[in-house]
Design an enzyme around this catalytic site. Sequence first.
Site, PDB file in Angstrom:
ATOM      1  CE  LYS A 113     -27.992  15.304 -15.472  1.00 42.92           C
ATOM      2  NZ  LYS A 113     -27.795  13.852 -15.353  1.00 42.92           N
ATOM      3  CE  LYS A 194     -16.236  15.497 -18.419  1.00 42.78           C
ATOM      4  NZ  LYS A 194     -17.508  15.190 -19.003  1.00 42.78           N
ATOM      5  CE  LYS A 197     -24.026  12.744 -24.373  1.00 43.80           C
ATOM      6  NZ  LYS A 197     -23.124  11.622 -24.187  1.00 43.80           N
TER       7      LYS A 197
HETATM    8  P1  ADP Z   1     -21.146  13.834 -21.958  1.00 45.96           P
HETATM    9  O1  ADP Z   1     -20.403  14.750 -21.002  1.00 45.96           O
HETATM   10  O2  ADP Z   1     -20.714  14.062 -23.352  1.00 45.96           O
HETATM   11  O3  ADP Z   1     -22.642  13.895 -21.779  1.00 45.96           O
HETATM   12  P2  ADP Z   1     -21.366  11.325 -20.578  1.00 45.96           P
HETATM   13  O4  ADP Z   1     -21.561  11.988 -19.269  1.00 45.96           O
HETATM   14  O5  ADP Z   1     -22.534  10.645 -21.224  1.00 45.96           O
HETATM   15  O6  ADP Z   1     -20.697  12.358 -21.597  1.00 45.96           O
HETATM   16  O7  ADP Z   1     -20.172  10.302 -20.420  1.00 45.96           O
HETATM   17  C1  ADP Z   1     -20.198   8.948 -20.752  1.00 45.96           C
HETATM   18  C2  ADP Z   1     -18.841   8.368 -20.360  1.00 45.96           C
HETATM   19  O8  ADP Z   1     -17.784   9.003 -21.105  1.00 45.96           O
HETATM   20  C3  ADP Z   1     -18.516   8.577 -18.888  1.00 45.96           C
HETATM   21  O9  ADP Z   1     -18.026   7.346 -18.367  1.00 45.96           O
HETATM   22  C4  ADP Z   1     -17.431   9.608 -18.863  1.00 45.96           C
HETATM   23  O10 ADP Z   1     -16.500   9.300 -17.881  1.00 45.96           O
HETATM   24  C5  ADP Z   1     -16.786   9.527 -20.239  1.00 45.96           C
HETATM   25  N1  ADP Z   1     -16.418  10.878 -20.676  1.00 45.96           N
HETATM   26  C6  ADP Z   1     -17.259  11.846 -21.080  1.00 45.96           C
HETATM   27  N2  ADP Z   1     -16.608  12.968 -21.415  1.00 45.96           N
HETATM   28  C7  ADP Z   1     -15.299  12.719 -21.217  1.00 45.96           C
HETATM   29  C8  ADP Z   1     -14.102  13.482 -21.380  1.00 45.96           C
HETATM   30  N3  ADP Z   1     -14.121  14.727 -21.826  1.00 45.96           N
HETATM   31  N4  ADP Z   1     -12.924  12.900 -21.080  1.00 45.96           N
HETATM   32  C9  ADP Z   1     -12.905  11.633 -20.635  1.00 45.96           C
HETATM   33  N5  ADP Z   1     -13.983  10.856 -20.464  1.00 45.96           N
HETATM   34  C10 ADP Z   1     -15.176  11.377 -20.745  1.00 45.96           C
END
Ligand code: ADP
Length: 326
Positions: A113, A194, A197
């Site tokens: 970050k 992957k 967001k």
């Molecule tokens: P993002 O990458 O969209 O910002 P977050 O980091 O807020 O998502 O993830 C919140 C939860 O969702 C975490 O516990 C993460 O393991 C799960 N998660 C996020 N993206 C994925 C994905 N592509 N596949 C599986 N689990 C995911």
Amino acid sequence: MARILTGIQSSGRPHLGNILGAIRPAVELSKLPDNESFFFIADLHSLTTIKDGAARREYIRAVAATWLAFGLDTEKNTFWRQSRVAEHTELAWYLNCFTPVPMLNNATSFKDKSEKFASSVNAGLFTYPVLQAADILLYDANIVPVGKDQKQHLEMTRDIASAVNNFCGEPIFVLPDARIDEKLMTIPGVDGQKMSKSYNNYVDIFLPDNELYKVIKKIKSDSTPLEEPKNPDTDVTYQLYSLLATDAQLDEMRQNYLRGNYGYGHAKKALYELIVEIFAEPRRVFNYYFLENPDALEAELQRGEEKARAVASKTIARVREQLGFN
Ligand code: ADP
Ligand code: TRP
């Protein structure tokens, strides 16, 4: 009795990756008779990246409505907003004073970050893992289901807890274990990376039907002509379908790919229809709490916050006593 705890940041509307990778498995875990679960919305953590209040309000409601949409039993479990239980920030301060700066300097998520945000990197991002440790230790959690990107944060939580326990000469805090399901972390987004967001490649299953279908149609595919056979194993639509379909449905799609005369458009339509079918109930419940009856959502959260405070205040009393703040 195991205590399960996890938090999801309110940094956007939850997408299919969050749901299949985090929310649905956590709700399943909470249904086991011997488990007691603590699930919260990490809205304070979201302030490290999102500053806009209106956006935060919307995302908090969306994350909360998603937990309820996937069947979280709020009678048996505890469900709350982190910011409404002041003990999180109080404990975070105490823990800050036991956390070595080099440990925070080594956090990979902070390094990533700080590169991304460069000179605008804020101190909240730096101490993010300490607030996360407070979230966990406040509730004496035994098991923390998280994605593998959170592994280091859980190790830091254990290190911080051990430092305090050693200092006090008694086990003030329970040492939590991370539960990481490697195979769940790979849910692909519409571009094949992957789903996240931050890549803007996510599937929001709560969109109205026509908008949802538009997103599904954007899923990356190659230019193999309709009549030719296609490789299911390298195709993103097929990968997403495989996460949701029954064995029989998946086998049927696989045969279609291999046979030819079956286009990616057909597969996308099948995926869209499957999402609408299997998520009919969660979509209905989400709309109920998110759109039609926000007061019911607020009431659920407030009830959870009382339950959370009752637990958190006991831990804080223990810590204050040890550190001479009582
Ligand atoms: P993002 O990458 O969209 O910002 P977050 O980091 O807020 O998502 O993830 C919140 C939860 O969702 C975490 O516990 C993460 O393991 C799960 N998660 C996020 N993206 C994925 C994905 N592509 N596949 C599986 N689990 C995911
Ligand atoms: N950092 C976690 C994430 O981005 C969210 C989180 C905050 C969390 N506090 C927590 C997860 C406590 C588990 C336990 O996914």
